[in-house]
Design an enzyme around this catalytic site. Structure first.
Site, mmCIF file in Angstrom:
data_model
loop_
_atom_site.group_PDB
_atom_site.id
_atom_site.type_symbol
_atom_site.label_atom_id
_atom_site.label_comp_id
_atom_site.label_asym_id
_atom_site.label_seq_id
_atom_site.Cartn_x
_atom_site.Cartn_y
_atom_site.Cartn_z
ATOM 1 C CG ASN A 6 -56.671 55.310 22.189
ATOM 2 O OD1 ASN A 6 -56.185 55.832 23.190
ATOM 3 N ND2 ASN A 6 -57.956 55.083 22.065
ATOM 4 C CG ASP A 8 -57.775 57.236 25.259
ATOM 5 O OD1 ASP A 8 -57.631 58.357 24.756
ATOM 6 O OD2 ASP A 8 -58.760 56.508 25.034
ATOM 7 C CG HIS A 9 -53.844 53.014 27.880
ATOM 8 N ND1 HIS A 9 -54.623 52.736 28.970
ATOM 9 C CD2 HIS A 9 -54.406 52.356 26.856
ATOM 10 C CE1 HIS A 9 -55.593 51.911 28.623
ATOM 11 N NE2 HIS A 9 -55.490 51.674 27.335
ATOM 12 N NE ARG A 17 -46.377 60.588 41.817
ATOM 13 C CZ ARG A 17 -45.114 60.236 42.062
ATOM 14 N NH1 ARG A 17 -44.689 59.048 41.731
ATOM 15 N NH2 ARG A 17 -44.295 61.056 42.655
ATOM 16 C CG HIS A 42 -63.048 57.347 24.801
ATOM 17 N ND1 HIS A 42 -63.416 56.071 25.133
ATOM 18 C CD2 HIS A 42 -64.173 58.087 24.916
ATOM 19 C CE1 HIS A 42 -64.706 56.035 25.434
ATOM 20 N NE2 HIS A 42 -65.185 57.262 25.319
ATOM 21 N NE ARG A 44 -63.326 55.613 28.963
ATOM 22 C CZ ARG A 44 -64.280 54.693 29.000
ATOM 23 N NH1 ARG A 44 -65.385 54.905 29.679
ATOM 24 N NH2 ARG A 44 -64.123 53.549 28.371
ATOM 25 N NE ARG A 48 -62.653 55.701 32.981
ATOM 26 C CZ ARG A 48 -63.243 54.516 32.822
ATOM 27 N NH1 ARG A 48 -62.547 53.506 32.385
ATOM 28 N NH2 ARG A 48 -64.509 54.354 33.096
ATOM 29 C CG HIS A 49 -58.255 58.096 29.558
ATOM 30 N ND1 HIS A 49 -59.007 58.739 28.613
ATOM 31 C CD2 HIS A 49 -58.669 56.811 29.564
ATOM 32 C CE1 HIS A 49 -59.831 57.867 28.064
ATOM 33 N NE2 HIS A 49 -59.668 56.685 28.630
ATOM 34 C CD GLU A 69 -62.080 55.442 20.838
ATOM 35 O OE1 GLU A 69 -62.537 55.108 21.939
ATOM 36 O OE2 GLU A 69 -61.092 54.926 20.331
ATOM 37 C CB THR A 100 -64.800 50.799 24.453
ATOM 38 O OG1 THR A 100 -64.289 52.118 24.654
ATOM 39 C CG2 THR A 100 -66.142 50.880 23.766
ATOM 40 C CD GLU A 150 -62.560 51.810 15.775
ATOM 41 O OE1 GLU A 150 -62.612 53.058 15.761
ATOM 42 O OE2 GLU A 150 -61.920 51.164 16.635
ATOM 43 C CG HIS A 190 -61.283 46.908 21.942
ATOM 44 N ND1 HIS A 190 -61.515 48.098 22.588
ATOM 45 C CD2 HIS A 190 -61.122 45.987 22.915
ATOM 46 C CE1 HIS A 190 -61.528 47.907 23.885
ATOM 47 N NE2 HIS A 190 -61.287 46.632 24.108
ATOM 48 N N GLY A 191 -57.923 45.715 21.057
ATOM 49 C CA GLY A 191 -57.178 44.511 21.397
ATOM 50 C C GLY A 191 -56.204 44.037 20.328
ATOM 51 N N GLY A 212 -54.125 51.164 20.630
ATOM 52 C CA GLY A 212 -53.652 51.934 21.770
ATOM 53 C C GLY A 212 -52.813 51.112 22.720
ATOM 54 C CG HIS A 213 -53.322 48.132 26.616
ATOM 55 N ND1 HIS A 213 -52.676 46.926 26.707
ATOM 56 C CD2 HIS A 213 -53.310 48.657 27.866
ATOM 57 C CE1 HIS A 213 -52.300 46.723 27.960
ATOM 58 N NE2 HIS A 213 -52.684 47.760 28.679
#
Ligand code: PXP
Length: 236
Positions: A6, A8-9, A17, A42, A44, A48-49, A69, A100, A150, A190-191, A212-213
Site C-alpha cells: 500500500n 498511500d503514505h 508540501r 485507497h 478516499r 487526503r493522499h 481500496e 481505516t 480481507e 492492517h498493522g 503499507g505503514h
C-alpha cells in the site's frame, strides 16, 4: 502468501508540501522490480493522499495487479469502473479517522454492498470485503457474491498481551477455514509489521497480505543514511 504494498503514505508525504515528490507511482514501480505481487491504494472521498491521477497512472504503468481500496460511494464506484483495477477492496470510511478503523459491517449494510459488488462485477472487477474475522460477516460476504474477504488484522496487531494476540490469531485461523469452505479467497491486512509477521505467517491458507505503514516507515529509516551522505557529497 503473496505481498501487496500500500503506497498511500508516500502520497501523504508528497502532499505535505504540495509538490511532486515522493511519487507513489515511482514507488510502486520500484516495489514491483523487487518482487511485490501487487499495489494497493485507497482513493478516499477527501483525497487526503492518493488522487485520481495516481490511480490512472498506476493502472497504466504497473504490471502486477492494482487493488483499489474504496468506500461503497457512488462517485468512487464510477471511477473504479472506469479505471478497471483487478481488485476493488471495499472498506468503511470515516472523514475523521487517521486510517481505516475496522472492518465493514456487511450484515447491516447488505443491500448497499451487494449493489456495489454487482456494479463492480459488471465492469469485470473482482471484489474483496474488508471485515473482522467473524463467521457471520463471512457468511454474509459469501451470500452477496464477494470473491474475496480481507481479514482486518488490527486487533491482532494492536494486542497488548501475548494472550490477547494468540486469542485473536485463533479467531483469524477459524475465519480463514470458514471462508475457504465457502469458496472465498482470503487476504489480510492492517498493522502487520516486521515483528508480528513472524507469528502471522504461520496462519495457513491466507492468499495475500496487504501492508503499507510498516514498510514505508522502514524505507525511510533504511534509506536515510544514503540520502544524507549523497547530499553531503554534493555540498562538499
Ligand atoms: N488493508 C486495508 C483494508 C487498509 O485499509 C489498510 C490501511 O490503509 C491496510 C490493509 C494496510 O495497513 P497498514 O498501513 O497498517 O499496513
Amino acid at each position: 502468501m503473496r505481498l501487496t504494498l500500500n503506497v498511500d503514505h508516500i502520497a501523504t508525504l508528497r502532499n505535505a508540501r504540495g509538490e511532486e515528490q515522493p511519487d507513489p507511482v515511482t514507488t510502486a514501480l520500484i516495489a514491483e522490480e523487487v518482487g511485490v505481487d501487487g499495489v494497493v491504494v485507497h482513493l478516499r472521498e477527501d483525497r487526503r493522499h492518493i488522487n485520481e491521477r495516481d490511480v490512472r497512472l498506476l493502472r497504466e504503468l504497473i504490471k502486477t495487479k492494482l487493488d483499489l481500496e474504496m468506500a461503497a460511494n457512488e462517485e468512487i464506484i464510477k471511477i473504479a469502473c472506469d479505471v478497471g483495477p483487478e481488485l476493488a477492496t471495499l472498506v468503511p470510511e470515516k472523514r475523521q479517522e487517521l486510517t481505516t478503523e475496522g472492518g465493514l459491517n456487511v450484515i447491516d449494510n447488505v443491500s448497499l454492498i451487494k449493489n456495489t459488488i454487482t456494479e463492480l462485477h459488471n465492469s469485470d472487477i473482482e471484489v474483496s470485503l474488508f471485515i473482522e474475522p467473524e463467521l457471520t460477516q463471512i457468511d454474509s460476504a459469501a451470500e452477496i457474491d464477494a470473491d474475496i474477504i480481507e481479514i482486518h488484522t488490527g486487533i491482532f496487531a494492536n494486542a497488548v498481551s501475548e494472550e490477547e494476540q494468540l486469542d485473536e490469531l485463533e479467531r483469524i485461523r477459524a475465519a480463514v477455514i470458514h471462508a475457504k469452505k465457502l469458496g472465498l479467497g482470503v487476504n489480510a491486512g492492517h498493522g502487520l509489521n516486521y515483528q508480528n509477521i513472524k507469528i502471522f505467517r504461520e496462519v495457513p491458507d491466507i492468499d495475500e497480505v496487504s501492508i503499507g505503514h510498516s514498510i514505508i516507515a522502514r524505507a525511510v529509516i533504511v534509506g536515510i543514511k544514503e540520502a544524507v551522505q549523497e547530499m553531503i557529497r554534493l555540498i562538499k
